[in-house]
Design a protein around this motif. Structure first.
Motif: not given
Length: 245
Positions: A189-191, A222-225, A229-233
């Protein structure tokens, strides 16, 4: 020493040149010194960290942030501030029409999960006025962290260091729960809230999420990543000390 310092403030306030002031760890009364700092017309940076808040003089602290027209950065790290004071200070800053692009450091003032939820309710009304937020080591836990992640808009820097532990997740789950996947629900939920935060804050360039000896996600990182995973900025990411294995 303090009286001499306040007299010096009187002197330098007359030329209006002083705009950055750090009085960290000077054993000052925050309320009394804020009464003096109101005389500084161009104060942009104020560091009051590791000083004490005299409850009877809290009104002077609030008065300063209500009246200032120039403040950009406020640091009150490790001042043993209760959540009610942090809420009042934040509300006063956000309600001040002269202020914008605020950088706030409330780190090491323990407010717990409920305090995190209360602070989130204030930040939700920030109208993009807060640009940087340091909440390191405030005991937010997953519920407090989730609430804050869903409540910030327009930020460029966020520090969540030393707030989360897999043990918090275990304690959050009912002892009657027999489903293994439910154990991770606070983490997930946090992620998910972090993903919402990243989506709502495309200007977010720096995010710090470090663990510590007693606060780490271990392999559940691993749940965070997976979820962000689209936080490429991002230009800066710090996830040290989580022992993900």
């Amino acid at each position: 020493c303090c009286d001499a310092f306040y007299k010096w403030i009187d002197v330098v306030s007359k030329n209006g040149l002083l705009n950055r002031l750090s009085v960290a760890q000077m054993d000052l009364s925050i309320g009394k010194c804020c009464a003096a700092f109101k005389k500084l017309p161009n104060l942009q940076y104020l560091n009051l960290s590791r000083n004490r808040l005299d409850k009877s003089a809290e009104s002077e602290f609030i008065s300063l942030v209500k009246s200032t027209k120039t403040l950009k950065v406020l640091r009150v790290k490790d001042c043993n501030l209760p959540i009610e004071t942090i809420k009042r200070v934040t509300e006063a800053l956000l309600d001040n029409p002269s202020l914008s692009q605020l950088q706030l450091d409330f780190s090491r003032n323990f407010i717990g999960e409920k305090g995190g939820e209360a602070l989130a309710a204030v930040l939700f009304k920030s109208k993009n006025k807060v640009k940087a937020l340091n909440l390191r080591g405030m005991g937010l836990g997953f519920r407090g962290g989730t609430s804050i992640a869903e409540s910030v808009f327009g930020i460029t820097y966020l520090n969540f260091d030393d707030n989360f532990s897999i043990e918090f997740a275990k304690n959050d789950i009912s002892s009657s729960s027999s489903q293994p996947q439910q154990l991770l629900s606070p983490v997930v939920s946090f992620c998910r809230a972090l993903k919402v935060m990243f989506d709502n804050n495309p200007s977010l360039k720096a995010f710090s999420f470090k663990g510590s000896t007693h606060n780490k996600l271990e392999h559940e990182l691993i749940h965070f990543f997976r979820l962000v995973k689209h936080m490429n900025y991002l230009t800066f990411l710090d996830v040290r000390n989580h022992s993900c294995g």
